[in-house]
Design a protein around this motif. Structure first.
Motif, PDB file in Angstrom:
ATOM      1  N   ASN A 137     -67.079 -61.140 -36.198  1.00 41.95           N
ATOM      2  CA  ASN A 137     -66.934 -61.788 -37.505  1.00 41.95           C
ATOM      3  C   ASN A 137     -65.485 -61.701 -37.965  1.00 41.95           C
ATOM      4  N   LEU A 138     -64.799 -62.833 -37.954  1.00 39.65           N
ATOM      5  CA  LEU A 138     -63.451 -62.905 -38.482  1.00 39.65           C
ATOM      6  C   LEU A 138     -63.482 -63.692 -39.790  1.00 39.65           C
ATOM      7  N   PRO A 139     -63.009 -63.103 -40.885  1.00 41.57           N
ATOM      8  CA  PRO A 139     -63.086 -63.768 -42.194  1.00 41.57           C
ATOM      9  C   PRO A 139     -62.371 -65.111 -42.254  1.00 41.57           C
ATOM     10  N   HIS A 140     -61.310 -65.280 -41.441  1.00 41.95           N
ATOM     11  CA  HIS A 140     -60.522 -66.507 -41.550  1.00 41.95           C
ATOM     12  C   HIS A 140     -61.120 -67.679 -40.775  1.00 41.95           C
ATOM     13  N   ILE A 141     -62.251 -67.446 -40.071  1.00 41.14           N
ATOM     14  CA  ILE A 141     -62.906 -68.553 -39.379  1.00 41.14           C
ATOM     15  C   ILE A 141     -63.733 -69.336 -40.400  1.00 41.14           C
ATOM     16  N   ASN A 142     -63.301 -70.541 -40.700  1.00 40.63           N
ATOM     17  CA  ASN A 142     -63.990 -71.360 -41.695  1.00 40.63           C
ATOM     18  C   ASN A 142     -64.989 -72.332 -41.085  1.00 40.63           C
ATOM     19  N   ASP A 143     -64.987 -72.425 -39.761  1.00 37.52           N
ATOM     20  CA  ASP A 143     -65.884 -73.358 -39.093  1.00 37.52           C
ATOM     21  C   ASP A 143     -67.335 -72.963 -39.367  1.00 37.52           C
ATOM     22  N   SER A 144     -68.166 -73.938 -39.672  1.00 37.10           N
ATOM     23  CA  SER A 144     -69.569 -73.661 -39.984  1.00 37.10           C
ATOM     24  C   SER A 144     -70.325 -73.156 -38.751  1.00 37.10           C
ATOM     25  N   LYS A 145     -69.856 -73.541 -37.580  1.00 35.18           N
ATOM     26  CA  LYS A 145     -70.509 -73.114 -36.349  1.00 35.18           C
ATOM     27  C   LYS A 145     -69.835 -71.850 -35.822  1.00 35.18           C
ATOM     28  N   LYS A 146     -70.168 -70.715 -36.431  1.00 40.01           N
ATOM     29  CA  LYS A 146     -69.581 -69.441 -36.019  1.00 40.01           C
ATOM     30  C   LYS A 146     -70.482 -68.770 -34.988  1.00 40.01           C
ATOM     31  N   PHE A 147     -69.850 -68.112 -34.016  1.00 36.60           N
ATOM     32  CA  PHE A 147     -70.596 -67.392 -32.994  1.00 36.60           C
ATOM     33  C   PHE A 147     -70.374 -65.893 -33.206  1.00 36.60           C
ATOM     34  N   HIS A 148     -71.472 -65.176 -33.369  1.00 35.52           N
ATOM     35  CA  HIS A 148     -71.390 -63.736 -33.627  1.00 35.52           C
ATOM     36  C   HIS A 148     -71.647 -62.908 -32.370  1.00 35.52           C
ATOM     37  N   SER A 149     -72.591 -63.349 -31.536  1.00 39.68           N
ATOM     38  CA  SER A 149     -72.918 -62.595 -30.317  1.00 39.68           C
ATOM     39  C   SER A 149     -72.101 -63.125 -29.143  1.00 39.68           C
ATOM     40  N   LEU A 150     -71.266 -62.262 -28.567  1.00 40.12           N
ATOM     41  CA  LEU A 150     -70.362 -62.672 -27.490  1.00 40.12           C
ATOM     42  C   LEU A 150     -70.476 -61.726 -26.295  1.00 40.12           C
ATOM     43  N   MET A 151     -70.487 -62.302 -25.111  1.00 41.10           N
ATOM     44  CA  MET A 151     -70.377 -61.524 -23.874  1.00 41.10           C
ATOM     45  C   MET A 151     -69.323 -62.189 -22.992  1.00 41.10           C
ATOM     46  N   ALA A 152     -68.483 -61.389 -22.366  1.00 42.94           N
ATOM     47  CA  ALA A 152     -67.462 -61.915 -21.453  1.00 42.94           C
ATOM     48  C   ALA A 152     -67.399 -61.010 -20.224  1.00 42.94           C
ATOM     49  N   VAL A 153     -67.427 -61.634 -19.049  1.00 42.37           N
ATOM     50  CA  VAL A 153     -67.422 -60.878 -17.792  1.00 42.37           C
ATOM     51  C   VAL A 153     -66.312 -61.418 -16.902  1.00 42.37           C
ATOM     52  N   PRO A 154     -65.420 -60.547 -16.393  1.00 43.27           N
ATOM     53  CA  PRO A 154     -64.330 -61.027 -15.525  1.00 43.27           C
ATOM     54  C   PRO A 154     -64.840 -61.503 -14.169  1.00 43.27           C
ATOM     55  N   ILE A 155     -64.149 -62.491 -13.600  1.00 41.57           N
ATOM     56  CA  ILE A 155     -64.391 -62.936 -12.227  1.00 41.57           C
ATOM     57  C   ILE A 155     -63.399 -62.184 -11.352  1.00 41.57           C
ATOM     58  N   LEU A 156     -63.909 -61.336 -10.447  1.00 43.72           N
ATOM     59  CA  LEU A 156     -63.061 -60.429  -9.679  1.00 43.72           C
ATOM     60  C   LEU A 156     -62.998 -60.813  -8.208  1.00 43.72           C
ATOM     61  N   LEU A 157     -61.850 -60.565  -7.608  1.00 43.82           N
ATOM     62  CA  LEU A 157     -61.674 -60.672  -6.163  1.00 43.82           C
ATOM     63  C   LEU A 157     -60.721 -59.574  -5.737  1.00 43.82           C
ATOM     64  N   SER A 158     -61.240 -58.658  -4.908  1.00 46.07           N
ATOM     65  CA  SER A 158     -60.444 -57.502  -4.443  1.00 46.07           C
ATOM     66  C   SER A 158     -59.813 -56.766  -5.626  1.00 46.07           C
ATOM     67  N   ASN A 159     -60.648 -56.485  -6.647  1.00 48.90           N
ATOM     68  CA  ASN A 159     -60.231 -55.760  -7.853  1.00 48.90           C
ATOM     69  C   ASN A 159     -59.173 -56.485  -8.679  1.00 48.90           C
ATOM     70  N   SER A 160     -58.935 -57.733  -8.362  1.00 49.10           N
ATOM     71  CA  SER A 160     -57.994 -58.542  -9.132  1.00 49.10           C
ATOM     72  C   SER A 160     -58.776 -59.551  -9.965  1.00 49.10           C
ATOM     73  N   ILE A 161     -58.420 -59.678 -11.245  1.00 52.49           N
ATOM     74  CA  ILE A 161     -59.129 -60.588 -12.136  1.00 52.49           C
ATOM     75  C   ILE A 161     -58.613 -62.012 -11.935  1.00 52.49           C
ATOM     76  N   LYS A 162     -59.510 -62.896 -11.522  1.00 53.11           N
ATOM     77  CA  LYS A 162     -59.153 -64.295 -11.272  1.00 53.11           C
ATOM     78  C   LYS A 162     -59.520 -65.201 -12.447  1.00 53.11           C
ATOM     79  N   GLY A 163     -60.391 -64.717 -13.308  1.00 54.39           N
ATOM     80  CA  GLY A 163     -60.834 -65.516 -14.444  1.00 54.39           C
ATOM     81  C   GLY A 163     -61.920 -64.779 -15.197  1.00 54.39           C
ATOM     82  N   PHE A 164     -62.709 -65.491 -15.983  1.00 51.32           N
ATOM     83  CA  PHE A 164     -63.781 -64.838 -16.735  1.00 51.32           C
ATOM     84  C   PHE A 164     -64.810 -65.862 -17.190  1.00 51.32           C
ATOM     85  N   THR A 165     -65.986 -65.338 -17.532  1.00 55.22           N
ATOM     86  CA  THR A 165     -67.096 -66.141 -18.054  1.00 55.22           C
ATOM     87  C   THR A 165     -67.394 -65.693 -19.475  1.00 55.22           C
TER      88      THR A 165
END
Length: 362
Positions: A137-165
């Motif tokens: 929850n960030l107070p300065h987000i005025n968009d009506s479509k706010k997302f509260h529940s977030l999950m992010a998982v890195p995409i790894l290759l040989s312990n190196s982060i190539k991206g994320f989901t």
């Protein structure tokens, strides 16, 4: 208290005791039923999760087309976790830019999504771990479509982060820790197959790319159209010719002619999606294939491209486009698809140039 009164009191206590026993039995039965229902619910959820893992594993092993796999992954995540938005992102080699992969939901192509992607990208780059936020929850987000529940998982290759989901829902605390752990497991098993696919794609790109324009080769375009006509419901093909190209070469020299081709190719790449195919058709002719895109959408893209090229090139040039379309409702071949586009392009060149003409028949 006489014997009669005593008997009445005993009867009352017996009735009360019987009532207590009945209530206790009912309570125990209800408790057992609730517990069994919860166990059954958990059992069904576990079966569903294992099924999702099994289906994902099978798809990763069976499919070698990036956009197909990513769209499948997106569908699995939405169905399994009831997520509202899913995003797949890859870092550039210098980690300064993000590539949005197929399967990403349309929200992540909007400006509003930048708040979430920037925050989660920074945290993953810094902490190098998966992220679980129950009530963002960030107070300065005025968009009506706010997302509260977030999950992010890195995409790894040989312990190196190539991206994320990124996986999101508007309701606070919508995802559980069990959900988070399952998502990590699902993406962990997918990461190796995904990164191998991306490496193969990168190697293929070096082979199937036109050296000058950095667009795909004609062979690559042909193969993709044939694949699409087997798997997809429809598609649009755009054939592009640079108007008066010989005059450009004669007036400014072949080096400027090459630069014009590079400029047009760059504008093509900026105006198509990741799973669309931009290709060098031959000489000053270029082409675009848009899988699963209707004729109306394809015409709009071609029209926008014609206008953009006329405004954004130096020296100023124009292009003509011939557009053809196919769908599964009618028998068609990719050779006939090309012929219709070529006929339409011939008509565009012969009736004034700097325009888009669509096929006459499907």
């Amino acid at each position: 208290m006489d014997a009669k009164e005593l008997q009445e009191e005993l009867t009352k206590y017996k009735e009360l005791f019987h009532a207590i026993n009945t209530i206790t039995l009912l309570a125990n039965t209800a408790s057992s039923t609730i517990e069994e229902a919860q166990i059954y619910k958990q059992f069904k959820q576990t079966i569903s999760e294992l099924q999702a893992m099994n289906e994902t594993s099978q798809e990763l092993n069976a499919n070698f087309r990036l956009y197909k796999i990513m769209e499948f992954m997106s569908k699995q995540i939405i169905q399994t976790f009831h997520a509202q938005e899913v995003g797949f992102f890859l870092f550039s080699k210098d980690h300064n830019n993000l590539r949005v992969l197929p399967g990403t939901t349309p929200f992540f192509l909007t400006k509003q999504s930048k708040i979430y992607t920037d925050l989660l990208e920074a945290k993953i780059q810094t902490e190098k771990e998966s992220i679980f936020i129950g009530d963002f929850n960030l107070p300065h987000i005025n968009d009506s479509k706010k997302f509260h529940s977030l999950m992010a998982v890195p995409i790894l290759l040989s312990n190196s982060i190539k991206g994320f989901t990124i996986v999101m829902h508007q309701k606070p605390n919508y995802f559980t820790l069990e959900t988070f752990n399952l998502l990590q497991s699902l993406l962990f098993h997918s990461s190796l197959a995904l990164t191998n696919l991306l490496l193969r794609e990168e190697l293929q790109h070096m082979v199937i790319t036109d050296h000058l324009t950095k667009l795909h080769s004609r062979n690559f375009l042909d193969e993709n159209i044939q694949y699409s006509m087997k798997d997809d419901p429809e598609g649009t093909f755009i054939l592009i010719d640079i108007d008066n190209f010989k005059e450009i070469n004669d007036t400014f020299g072949h080096q400027v002619g090459d630069d014009v081709l590079i400029q047009v190719a760059k504008l093509i790449k900026e105006n198509i999606r990741g799973n669309d195919v931009g290709a060098r058709w031959g000489g000053e002719e270029l082409a675009i294939y848009l899988p699963r895109v209707s004729i109306d959408e394809g015409l709009a893209i071609a029209d926008r491209l014609v206008k953009t090229i006329a405004l954004c090139t130096f020296p100023k040039i124009t292009v003509s486009c011939g557009v053809s379309y196919w769908n599964k409702d009618k028998h068609d071949t990719y050779k006939y698809l090309f012929k219709r586009a070529d006929d339409a392009l011939y008509l565009a060149k012969g009736t004034g140039k700097n325009k888009v003409v669509a096929q006459k028949t499907a």
